[in-house]
Write a protein that holds these residues in place. Structure first.
Motif, PDB file in Angstrom:
ATOM      1  N   GLU A   1       0.478  -1.253  -0.211  1.00  0.00           N
ATOM      2  CA  GLU A   1       0.069  -0.463  -0.114  1.00  0.00           C
ATOM      3  C   GLU A   1       0.615   1.163   0.004  1.00  0.00           C
ATOM      4  N   GLY A   2       2.494   1.063  -0.464  1.00  0.00           N
ATOM      5  CA  GLY A   2       3.014   2.103   0.473  1.00  0.00           C
ATOM      6  C   GLY A   2       4.092   1.895  -0.739  1.00  0.00           C
ATOM      7  N   TRP A   3       5.205   3.271  -1.171  1.00  0.00           N
ATOM      8  CA  TRP A   3       6.746   2.164  -1.497  1.00  0.00           C
ATOM      9  C   TRP A   3       7.647   3.853  -0.341  1.00  0.00           C
ATOM     10  N   ARG A   4       9.052   2.828   0.111  1.00  0.00           N
ATOM     11  CA  ARG A   4       9.653   3.354   0.338  1.00  0.00           C
ATOM     12  C   ARG A   4      11.033   2.759   0.205  1.00  0.00           C
ATOM     13  N   TYR A   5      12.288   3.562   0.302  1.00  0.00           N
ATOM     14  CA  TYR A   5      13.013   3.238  -1.345  1.00  0.00           C
ATOM     15  C   TYR A   5      14.131   1.803  -0.232  1.00  0.00           C
ATOM     16  N   HIS A   6      14.748   1.325  -0.662  1.00  0.00           N
ATOM     17  CA  HIS A   6      16.200   0.575  -0.405  1.00  0.00           C
ATOM     18  C   HIS A   6      16.053  -0.650   0.484  1.00  0.00           C
ATOM     19  N   HIS A   7      15.329  -0.823   1.298  1.00  0.00           N
ATOM     20  CA  HIS A   7      15.753  -1.757   2.752  1.00  0.00           C
ATOM     21  C   HIS A   7      14.959  -3.289   2.101  1.00  0.00           C
ATOM     22  N   SER A   8      13.907  -3.452   1.027  1.00  0.00           N
ATOM     23  CA  SER A   8      12.956  -4.479   0.222  1.00  0.00           C
ATOM     24  C   SER A   8      14.195  -5.836  -0.273  1.00  0.00           C
ATOM     25  N   PHE A   9      15.395  -4.316  -0.816  1.00  0.00           N
ATOM     26  CA  PHE A   9      16.679  -5.160  -1.632  1.00  0.00           C
ATOM     27  C   PHE A   9      17.281  -5.686  -0.473  1.00  0.00           C
ATOM     28  N   GLY A  10      17.919  -5.527   0.323  1.00  0.00           N
ATOM     29  CA  GLY A  10      18.618  -6.258   0.752  1.00  0.00           C
ATOM     30  C   GLY A  10      17.715  -7.675   1.880  1.00  0.00           C
ATOM     31  N   LEU A  11      16.639  -7.702   1.919  1.00  0.00           N
ATOM     32  CA  LEU A  11      15.829  -8.740   2.580  1.00  0.00           C
ATOM     33  C   LEU A  11      16.176  -9.943   1.456  1.00  0.00           C
ATOM     34  N   LEU A  12      15.831  -8.965   0.091  1.00  0.00           N
ATOM     35  CA  LEU A  12      15.527  -9.780  -0.954  1.00  0.00           C
ATOM     36  C   LEU A  12      17.003 -10.859  -1.045  1.00  0.00           C
ATOM     37  N   GLY A  13      18.808  -9.967  -0.872  1.00  0.00           N
ATOM     38  CA  GLY A  13      19.470  -9.621  -1.045  1.00  0.00           C
ATOM     39  C   GLY A  13      19.316 -11.612   0.484  1.00  0.00           C
ATOM     40  N   ILE A  14      19.093 -11.645   1.305  1.00  0.00           N
ATOM     41  CA  ILE A  14      19.297 -12.766   2.510  1.00  0.00           C
ATOM     42  C   ILE A  14      18.248 -13.408   1.972  1.00  0.00           C
ATOM     43  N   LEU A  15      17.182 -12.834   1.451  1.00  0.00           N
ATOM     44  CA  LEU A  15      15.851 -14.584   1.041  1.00  0.00           C
ATOM     45  C   LEU A  15      16.543 -15.463   0.295  1.00  0.00           C
ATOM     46  N   LEU A  16      17.724 -15.003  -1.030  1.00  0.00           N
ATOM     47  CA  LEU A  16      18.273 -15.560  -1.909  1.00  0.00           C
ATOM     48  C   LEU A  16      19.045 -16.777  -1.522  1.00  0.00           C
ATOM     49  N   GLY A  17      19.329 -16.414  -0.128  1.00  0.00           N
ATOM     50  CA  GLY A  17      20.187 -17.342   0.494  1.00  0.00           C
ATOM     51  C   GLY A  17      19.855 -18.340   0.695  1.00  0.00           C
ATOM     52  N   ARG A  18      18.324 -17.738   1.203  1.00  0.00           N
ATOM     53  CA  ARG A  18      17.654 -20.075   2.090  1.00  0.00           C
ATOM     54  C   ARG A  18      17.203 -20.422   0.770  1.00  0.00           C
ATOM     55  N   VAL A  19      16.226 -19.882   0.299  1.00  0.00           N
ATOM     56  CA  VAL A  19      15.930 -20.618  -0.670  1.00  0.00           C
ATOM     57  C   VAL A  19      16.230 -22.018  -0.832  1.00  0.00           C
TER      58      VAL A  19
ATOM     59  N   ALA B   1       2.695   7.865  -3.319  1.00  0.00           N
ATOM     60  CA  ALA B   1       2.504   9.234  -1.673  1.00  0.00           C
ATOM     61  C   ALA B   1       3.624  11.035  -2.473  1.00  0.00           C
ATOM     62  N   ASP B   2       3.540  12.197  -2.227  1.00  0.00           N
ATOM     63  CA  ASP B   2       4.750  12.591  -2.433  1.00  0.00           C
ATOM     64  C   ASP B   2       5.238  12.737  -1.883  1.00  0.00           C
ATOM     65  N   ASP B   3       5.348  11.523  -0.379  1.00  0.00           N
ATOM     66  CA  ASP B   3       6.645  11.218   0.580  1.00  0.00           C
ATOM     67  C   ASP B   3       7.150  10.125   0.486  1.00  0.00           C
ATOM     68  N   SER B   4       7.269   9.766  -0.739  1.00  0.00           N
ATOM     69  CA  SER B   4       7.907   8.206  -0.436  1.00  0.00           C
ATOM     70  C   SER B   4       8.794   8.693  -0.984  1.00  0.00           C
ATOM     71  N   PHE B   5      10.118   9.806  -1.691  1.00  0.00           N
ATOM     72  CA  PHE B   5      10.962   9.415  -1.757  1.00  0.00           C
ATOM     73  C   PHE B   5      11.081  11.405  -1.987  1.00  0.00           C
ATOM     74  N   PHE B   6      12.046  11.718  -3.018  1.00  0.00           N
ATOM     75  CA  PHE B   6      12.567  12.831  -3.290  1.00  0.00           C
ATOM     76  C   PHE B   6      11.597  13.655  -3.887  1.00  0.00           C
ATOM     77  N   PRO B   7      11.075  14.946  -3.342  1.00  0.00           N
ATOM     78  CA  PRO B   7       9.653  16.380  -4.157  1.00  0.00           C
ATOM     79  C   PRO B   7      10.083  16.006  -5.933  1.00  0.00           C
ATOM     80  N   GLY B   8       8.387  15.145  -6.116  1.00  0.00           N
ATOM     81  CA  GLY B   8       8.611  15.168  -7.855  1.00  0.00           C
ATOM     82  C   GLY B   8       9.566  13.997  -8.757  1.00  0.00           C
ATOM     83  N   PHE B   9       9.581  12.677  -7.871  1.00  0.00           N
ATOM     84  CA  PHE B   9       9.369  11.523  -7.880  1.00  0.00           C
ATOM     85  C   PHE B   9       9.516  11.124  -8.739  1.00  0.00           C
ATOM     86  N   TRP B  10       7.465  10.763  -8.599  1.00  0.00           N
ATOM     87  CA  TRP B  10       6.729  10.262  -9.575  1.00  0.00           C
ATOM     88  C   TRP B  10       6.163  11.013 -10.556  1.00  0.00           C
ATOM     89  N   LYS B  11       6.573  11.672 -10.872  1.00  0.00           N
ATOM     90  CA  LYS B  11       6.732  13.065 -11.939  1.00  0.00           C
ATOM     91  C   LYS B  11       7.308  11.752 -13.289  1.00  0.00           C
TER      92      LYS B  11
END
Length: 353
Positions: free
Chosen positions: A154-172, A279-289
């Motif tokens: 339901e929202g978007w925030r940068y970066h940490h999901s891919f650290g989690l994905l990296g760890i997941l790759l090593g557990r499959v 959302a406007d506060d997802s990242f830096f201003p104007g990111f979604w334009k």
């Protein structure tokens, strides 16, 4: 900076590794096989590895990540990103592989001075220019102890999901994260100099890193030494080092279908984020334009470069691939600031011949 050449074989357009956006003289000349810290350009590599596992039936996009990351089996979520931590309640849905690929897991960089941001700093999981300060398990445990900023998806925030994905790759399965990357991406693409660390005996190829100061460029990481030569802990949640030739080989293999099939490539480079999550506060201003997010990459959704995908790294690295396959790579090792952003912005204005 030369213009990128047309595909089907993506070509590299790279600036001098130590050159700032001004006319300053680089501190040292660079060798053609120089190794760079590519930082967040790692995300598309991790995404390709995960999608190869999806293609092979090992995982599915909508699988709950708690299957492999039980630490995330009972996430709590805040009623809004700036809420007090004690207001968190159980999440209504699980975090999935798709949520990690699209930065919609609920974890990520906070854009306001909220209680959650303070807690992330205190826990050592706030993203920054320096190498991640915790080993993979400690980082995962610290992150899992914090609430989500929003319900997964339901929202978007940068970066940490891919650290989690990296760890997941090593557990499959029984392989480490780097072994999975080797099998799914590095070997098929012919990437011989990419990994979490510089190859033993090749340390002299790693260039120094810099940031701008009023006095000029200041070294922030040494050549031939430091974190990416001998990290002190498991870095499967961290970022890669690579070369211009290797990243070119990656883009070529991604584009021509040697890594994942065309349908998954199209998903990777298509906007996967619903309007309600932008959302406007997802990242830096104007990111979604005129911008969306696919799997590990931003995508251009409007204007003359519609269909372009790519992403930058925090040490002034960047790549893009146009809708016709034309590609460009730039590799500096100068920390992102207004000057470097300006240079990368000019690069994005390059139009294919």
């Amino acid at each position: 900076m030369s213009q990128p050449a047309p595909c089907p074989e993506p070509s590299v357009s790279s600036g001098m590794p130590h050159r700032s956006p001004s006319a300053e003289t680089p501190p040292t000349a660079q060798r053609p096989d120089a190794v760079f810290r590519i930082q967040s350009m790692t995300k598309v590599v991790t995404a390709a590895a995960a999608l190869r596992l999806v293609q092979d039936g090992v995982i599915a996009l909508d699988d709950p990540v708690a299957t492999w990351l039980p630490e995330l089996g009972a996430p709590r979520v805040l009623p809004h990103p700036d809420a007090p931590l004690e207001d968190a309640r159980p999440a209504r849905r699980p975090i999935t592989v798709r949520h990690l690929l699209t930065n919609t897991s609920g974890y990520g960089m906070m854009t306001s001075d909220s209680p959650l941001r303070t807690a992330m700093v205190d826990a050592g999981v706030e993203a920054g220019a320096e190498p991640v300060p915790l080993g993979a398990q400690d980082w995962l445990d610290a992150l899992a102890a914090l609430p989500l900023a929003f319900e997964p998806g339901e929202g978007w925030r940068y970066h940490h999901s891919f650290g989690l994905l990296g760890i997941l790759l090593g557990r499959v399965d029984a392989r480490t994260t780097e072994e999975v990357l080797q099998a799914t991406v590095f070997d098929p693409a012919g990437m011989t100099d990419t990994g979490f660390t510089v190859q033993s005996g090749e340390e002299q190829r790693l260039v120094a890193a810099y940031r701008h100061s009023p006095e000029g460029l200041v070294e922030t990481a040494p050549a031939a030494a430091g974190f990416f030569v001998a990290p002190p802990y498991d870095v499967s949640h961290s970022e890669l080092v690579s070369t211009a030739a290797d990243f070119q080989a990656f883009l070529r293999a991604l584009w021509d279908g040697r890594l994942i099939d065309r349908a998954l490539v199209d998903e990777l480079r298509g906007d996967q984020i619903p309007a309600a999550a932008k959302a406007d506060d997802s990242f830096f201003p104007g990111f979604w334009k005129d911008t969306g997010w696919g799997y590990g990459v931003s995508v251009v959704t409007g204007g003359e470069h519609r269909g372009r995908f790519g992403w930058s790294g925090g040490l002034g690295t960047d790549f893009f691939v146009d809708a016709d396959g034309t590609s460009c790579i730039v590799l500096t090792q100068v920390e992102l600031d207004d000057r470097v952003f300006g240079m990368l912005g000019e690069l994005q204005d390059v139009t294919s011949p």
